[in-house]
Design an enzyme around this catalytic site. Structure first.
Site, PDB file in Angstrom:
ATOM      1  N   HIS A   1      14.513   9.486   1.208  1.00  0.00           N
ATOM      2  CA  HIS A   1      13.497   8.719   0.685  1.00  0.00           C
ATOM      3  C   HIS A   1      12.912   7.665   1.434  1.00  0.00           C
ATOM      4  CE1 HIS A   1      10.930   5.830  -1.860  1.00  0.00           C
ATOM      5  NE2 HIS A   1      11.582   5.112  -1.305  1.00  0.00           N
TER       6      HIS A   1
ATOM      7  N   HIS B   1       8.867   6.731   3.652  1.00  0.00           N
ATOM      8  CA  HIS B   1       7.772   5.788   3.814  1.00  0.00           C
ATOM      9  C   HIS B   1       8.196   5.745   5.767  1.00  0.00           C
ATOM     10  CE1 HIS B   1       8.918   2.622   0.088  1.00  0.00           C
ATOM     11  NE2 HIS B   1      10.390   3.551  -0.664  1.00  0.00           N
TER      12      HIS B   1
END
Ligand code: PHE
Ligand code: FE
Length: 298
Positions: A137, A142
């Site tokens: 993730h 990001h």
């Protein structure tokens, strides 16, 4: 199945998301040599699957940045190598962490252009869903947009804004958190080719990559700062509403003003349910609401 592990949970903290684990605040060197063959295989599987899905669905900036950083399905990237490219591009540095940080620590890192990345990767049986952020993730989701100069500035400004909101109080912080949620985590962007994904929570999820763009169920509504700050959100289901920016420049400009008077004005206003369309919304799609669960907005 063997994965690199270390003792993790140290304490818990009451938040608007309930009782959540808070990890040690220490920065850890990425223990790259300790990743097992299974860890690398998990990265490869997830990377390949998401990249295939995201061509034509994620924003061009996101896909381009992943290539530029040299992220690939081949193996788990080394933070040190990514940092050379990222530092040269926008001055950001990745720092390894055990997981979620206390809010103020997180804001302080962002304000100083340090992005905390969870060093460990999910187990093979968690490929489709994991409740807490892991390396896939954080790194896949990001980090790429930190290569984009405008988005990179937005994230640092958010960190400074977080330090400020933290000092103002919990309500200010709640309003600011919703902005992060509906942009950095679950944002969509309008392009000449149609809507595209830029939120990290979406790009790191197969199910939500499809749902956020293609399902008739959710609302898709134009970005509006105060509207977003008032809107509750979902943490255990797909979002009921996605907010659409026109450009990263628009996001930067709309969030440049001092939020202090905005927080004060919002105290008198009601919070909005996650799934309701309001008068004045710029509606890209009014969702059918199919499959929505009642209750559970945070
Ligand atoms: N302008 C905001 C403030 O005064 C800071 C901020 C910028 C917050 C960008 C989020 C994103 O608090
Ligand atoms: Fe995230």
């Amino acid at each position: 199945m063997e994965t690199a592990t270390a003792p993790r949970r140290v304490e818990h903290q009451q938040t608007d998301k309930g009782y959540v684990p808070v990890y040690t605040t220490a920065i850890v060197e990425q223990p790259w040599d300790s990743y097992t063959a299974d860890d690398h295989a998990t990265w490869s599987t997830l990377f390949q699957r998401q990249r295939e899905l995201l061509v034509g669905r994620a924003s061009k900036e996101f896909l381009h940045a992943q290539d530029e950083m040299g992220m690939s399905a081949h193996m788990i990237p080394r933070f040190d190598q990514l940092n050379e490219v990222l530092g040269a591009a926008t001055g950001w540095t990745l720092v390894g962490v055990e997981g979620l940080l206390p809010e103020l620590d997180f804001f302080d890192h962002l304000a100083n252009r340090r992005f905390p990345v969870t060093w460990w990767i999910r187990r093979p049986d968690q490929i489709d869903y994991i409740a807490e952020p892991d390396m896939f993730h954080d790194l896949f989701g990001h980090v790429p947009l930190l290569m984009n100069p405008v988005f990179a500035d937005y994230m640092a400004a958010y960190g400074r804004g977080g330090v400020k909101a933290h000092a103002i109080g919990p309500e200010a912080l709640q309003h600011l958190t919703r902005l992060y949620w509906y942009t950095v985590e679950f944002g969509l962007i309008n392009t000449d080719e149609g809507l595209r994904i830029y939120g990290a929570g979406i790009v790191s999820s197969k199910g939500e990559s499809l749902y956020s763009l293609e399902s008739a169920a959710p609302n898709r509504i134009g970005f509006d700062l105060e509207r977003i700050m008032r809107t509750r959100y979902r943490i255990d289901t797909f979002q009921k509403t996605y907010f659409v920016i026109d450009s990263f420049e628009q996001l930067m400009q709309a969030t440049a003003p001092d939020f202090t008077p905005i927080y004060a004005a919002l105290e008198a206003k009601e919070h909005l349910p996650a799934g309701e369309v309001q008068d004045g919304d710029r509606v890209f799609q009014k969702g059918t609401g199919e499959g929505w669960e009642d209750g559970g907005d945070v």
